[in-house]
Write an enzyme that holds these catalytic residues in place. Structure first.
Site, mmCIF file in Angstrom:
data_model
loop_
_atom_site.group_PDB
_atom_site.id
_atom_site.type_symbol
_atom_site.label_atom_id
_atom_site.label_comp_id
_atom_site.label_asym_id
_atom_site.label_seq_id
_atom_site.Cartn_x
_atom_site.Cartn_y
_atom_site.Cartn_z
ATOM 1 N N GLU A 78 -7.197 -17.994 45.622
ATOM 2 C CA GLU A 78 -6.504 -19.035 45.584
ATOM 3 C C GLU A 78 -6.354 -20.278 46.599
ATOM 4 O O GLU A 78 -6.388 -19.681 47.575
ATOM 5 C CB GLU A 78 -4.674 -17.660 45.922
ATOM 6 N N LYS A 251 4.074 -10.018 50.032
ATOM 7 C CA LYS A 251 2.641 -10.653 49.474
ATOM 8 C C LYS A 251 2.482 -12.569 50.364
ATOM 9 O O LYS A 251 1.125 -12.376 50.406
ATOM 10 C CB LYS A 251 3.418 -10.997 48.017
ATOM 11 N N ASP A 267 -12.200 -2.580 53.635
ATOM 12 C CA ASP A 267 -10.216 -1.803 52.577
ATOM 13 C C ASP A 267 -9.527 -2.856 52.366
ATOM 14 O O ASP A 267 -8.545 -1.991 53.463
ATOM 15 C CB ASP A 267 -10.843 -0.820 52.943
ATOM 16 N N HIS A 364 0.776 -27.121 46.865
ATOM 17 C CA HIS A 364 -0.463 -26.630 46.566
ATOM 18 C C HIS A 364 -0.770 -27.145 44.757
ATOM 19 O O HIS A 364 -1.572 -26.671 44.516
ATOM 20 C CB HIS A 364 0.422 -25.225 46.065
HETATM 21 P P1 NAD Z 1 -17.681 5.300 58.591
HETATM 22 O O1 NAD Z 1 -17.350 6.921 58.686
HETATM 23 O O2 NAD Z 1 -18.620 4.571 57.398
HETATM 24 O O3 NAD Z 1 -17.343 4.748 59.706
HETATM 25 C C1 NAD Z 1 -17.114 5.986 60.828
HETATM 26 C C2 NAD Z 1 -17.956 6.451 62.059
HETATM 27 O O4 NAD Z 1 -18.867 5.415 62.332
HETATM 28 C C3 NAD Z 1 -17.294 6.897 62.644
HETATM 29 O O5 NAD Z 1 -16.922 9.070 62.530
HETATM 30 C C4 NAD Z 1 -18.067 7.229 64.190
HETATM 31 O O6 NAD Z 1 -19.340 8.648 63.929
HETATM 32 C C5 NAD Z 1 -18.831 6.022 64.555
HETATM 33 N N1 NAD Z 1 -18.774 5.264 65.604
HETATM 34 C C6 NAD Z 1 -19.757 4.741 65.168
HETATM 35 N N2 NAD Z 1 -19.022 3.292 66.723
HETATM 36 C C7 NAD Z 1 -17.340 3.794 66.685
HETATM 37 C C8 NAD Z 1 -16.554 3.600 67.705
HETATM 38 N N3 NAD Z 1 -16.816 2.278 68.202
HETATM 39 N N4 NAD Z 1 -14.905 3.745 66.767
HETATM 40 C C9 NAD Z 1 -14.500 4.662 65.910
HETATM 41 N N5 NAD Z 1 -15.510 5.410 65.317
HETATM 42 C C10 NAD Z 1 -17.202 4.895 65.777
HETATM 43 O O7 NAD Z 1 -15.993 4.982 58.516
HETATM 44 P P2 NAD Z 1 -14.490 5.677 58.325
HETATM 45 O O8 NAD Z 1 -13.602 3.962 58.951
HETATM 46 O O9 NAD Z 1 -14.215 6.984 58.220
HETATM 47 O O10 NAD Z 1 -13.964 4.829 57.075
HETATM 48 C C11 NAD Z 1 -13.657 3.575 55.777
HETATM 49 C C12 NAD Z 1 -14.393 3.855 54.313
HETATM 50 O O11 NAD Z 1 -13.845 4.872 53.956
HETATM 51 C C13 NAD Z 1 -14.099 2.536 53.348
HETATM 52 O O12 NAD Z 1 -15.263 1.866 53.621
HETATM 53 C C14 NAD Z 1 -12.900 2.652 52.887
HETATM 54 O O13 NAD Z 1 -13.255 1.835 51.740
HETATM 55 C C15 NAD Z 1 -13.403 4.434 52.595
HETATM 56 N N6 NAD Z 1 -12.413 5.150 51.957
HETATM 57 C C16 NAD Z 1 -11.304 4.866 52.565
HETATM 58 C C17 NAD Z 1 -9.938 5.926 51.572
HETATM 59 C C18 NAD Z 1 -8.298 6.165 51.786
HETATM 60 O O14 NAD Z 1 -8.174 4.145 52.357
HETATM 61 N N7 NAD Z 1 -7.972 6.715 51.155
HETATM 62 C C19 NAD Z 1 -10.295 7.044 50.612
HETATM 63 C C20 NAD Z 1 -12.157 7.894 51.137
HETATM 64 C C21 NAD Z 1 -12.833 6.666 52.111
#
Ligand code: NAD
Length: 413
Positions: A78, A251, A267, A364
């Site tokens: 946009e 929005k 996400d 715009h």
């Molecule tokens: P991830 O599992 O890829 O990474 C998180 C991991 O990173 C942690 O478990 C840890 O082991 C590691 N890590 C390393 N350094 C860290 C730090 N400083 N702090 C925290 N963790 C650290 O990612 P995630 O955040 O658990 O999941 C995000 C993904 O899940 C996105 O792609 C999202 O789209 C997807 N997702 C979303 C939903 C929802 O929104 N309802 C549901 C399922 C999946």
């Protein structure tokens, strides 16, 4: 180097890159990425891939947050969002920029427990075993445990004849979905065993009422005009009392936030759901607030749940997302959340200022003119010619672009 770069919108793409390179201390490899680089990793990111889409990425300028200057990459289809965001930040900068604070990254995972022979006894069993359950969950993330984070508490809710177990988890710099879901699935057989029940859903909640960001800026009454200060406050009150207006108000905030999330491959759907659900907790309301200080300046603030990661998900898969993270130059998810809330506030202030002033269509449509010329079929030099004529005539429309394009083909332009 400061982020209030004069005429950034008027200089060439090459010159913009040179400024970004200097501002963010980019290396040779980063600079190559700015060009038409095809990110091969993207082919493995999702299923059934057959091609890649190109989304433009621009830079919002003028941001100062907690005393530090930022250039903010934003990806959006946009026109006028990045211009408005930079403009909002330019006004905020006059009296010192934005100030922001984020709470710890506390999230909730939910487990649905059903077929429970005795609800009261099941709750007692769960709470008696609370520490053991938390310990079990924490075996699923050594990284979080090493960071002194991870699962910290359990809360219980009863819905009809079911128990909803909430596992409270500090996910630090992650968005958290995967780690939360993994922990829930791991502890569920034990929960079934001690409660003699069954479990159904085990999934994180996208509503993060404990992971909140606050941002604030003071806008100079002389720069925006005293009558506009009043009109912005009036507009915010309108949003507080009218859900149709509040929806559009919020929005606009998400226009900015989503664009940064897309540029960093976070996400944005999760954040959309989070923000709108939070806005509706006490009846749908605007996420920003405006009032006057004792000198008549406008104080703008936002309170918004922000659950975003600087690690995990796809953030590290895409080289360009990593480049945009490097340009942002943030250290952890709290700092990232601060920036996002400030972007939302800047966007909202800029939209309200324009709406309470000359209206948003003038600015715009000027920026949208190029899209109109291109969608009418103009190519190369014809785009500029048609845009300039439409701007000169103050008639920016698809039908006029078509007419002008016909004239161009006949050699009349
Ligand atoms: P991830 O599992 O890829 O990474 C998180 C991991 O990173 C942690 O478990 C840890 O082991 C590691 N890590 C390393 N350094 C860290 C730090 N400083 N702090 C925290 N963790 C650290 O990612 P995630 O955040 O658990 O999941 C995000 C993904 O899940 C996105 O792609 C999202 O789209 C997807 N997702 C979303 C939903 C929802 O929104 N309802 C549901 C399922 C999946």
């Amino acid at each position: 180097m400061e982020s209030d770069i004069h005429n950034f919108h008027k200089i060439t793409i090459e010159d913009r890159r040179k400024i970004i390179e200097k501002f963010s201390d980019l290396n040779e490899e980063d600079i190559k990425l700015m060009d038409n680089y095809v990110d091969k990793n993207s082919f493995d990111m999702i299923e059934n891939v057959y091609t890649l889409m190109s989304f433009p990425v621009g830079i919002a300028t003028n941001f100062k947050v907690n005393g530090r200057d930022y250039l903010i990459p934003m990806s959006i289809e946009e026109p006028s969002v990045i211009a408005a965001c930079s403009n909002g930040a330019r006004y905020a900068r006059i009296l010192g920029g934005f100030y922001a604070y984020s709470t710890e990254s506390i999230m909730r995972g939910e487990m649905e427990i059903y077929d429970i022979p005795d609800i009261q006894l099941a709750i007692i069993k769960i709470m008696t075993e609370k520490n053991k359950i938390i310990e079990m969950a924490n075996t699923r993330s050594k990284t979080l445990s090493d960071l002194n984070a991870g699962a910290i508490d359990i809360e219980i809710k009863i819905i009809n004849d079911e128990i909803i177990l909430n596992l409270i988890i500090n996910v630090k710099d992650a968005m958290g979905a995967n780690v939360i879901n993994t922990m829930l699935e791991y502890i569920s057989p034990y929960i079934e065993e001690i409660t003699n029940s069954k479990t159904n859903l085990r999934i994180m909640s996208n509503l993060t009422t404990e992971r909140i960001t606050y941002a604030y800026a003071k806008f100079d009454k002389n720069a925006i005009g005293e009558n506009i200060v009043d009109r912005i406050i009036m507009a915010n009150n309108f949003a507080k009392n009218d859900i149709y207006r509040a929806t559009t108000h919020n929005k606009g905030i998400m226009n900015g936030i989503d664009a940064v999330l897309l540029a960093t491959l976070n996400d944005f759907r999760a954040e959309e759901a989070n923000a709108h659900a939070y806005a509706s907790i006490n009846g749908y309301k605007p996420l920003t607030e405006y009032k006057k200080d004792n000198n008549g300046n406008l104080i703008g603030s936002i309170k918004i749940p922000v659950a975003v990661g600087t690690v995990g998900g796809s953030t590290k898969t895409s080289r360009k997302a990593q480049l945009n993270m490097k340009i942002l130059g943030i250290k952890n998810s709290n700092e990232f959340a601060n920036i996002l809330a400030c972007v939302g506030l800047a966007q909202n202030f800029a939209a309200l200022r324009a709406l309470a002033n000359e209206g948003i269509q003038k600015g715009h449509m000027k920026l949208h003119a190029r899209n109109i010329a291109i969608s009418a079929g103009a190519k190369d030099d014809a785009v500029d010619k048609i845009v300039n004529i439409m701007l000169g005539e103050n008639n920016i429309s698809y039908s006029r672009a078509l007419e002008l394009l016909k004239g161009d083909k006949n050699g009349e332009l």
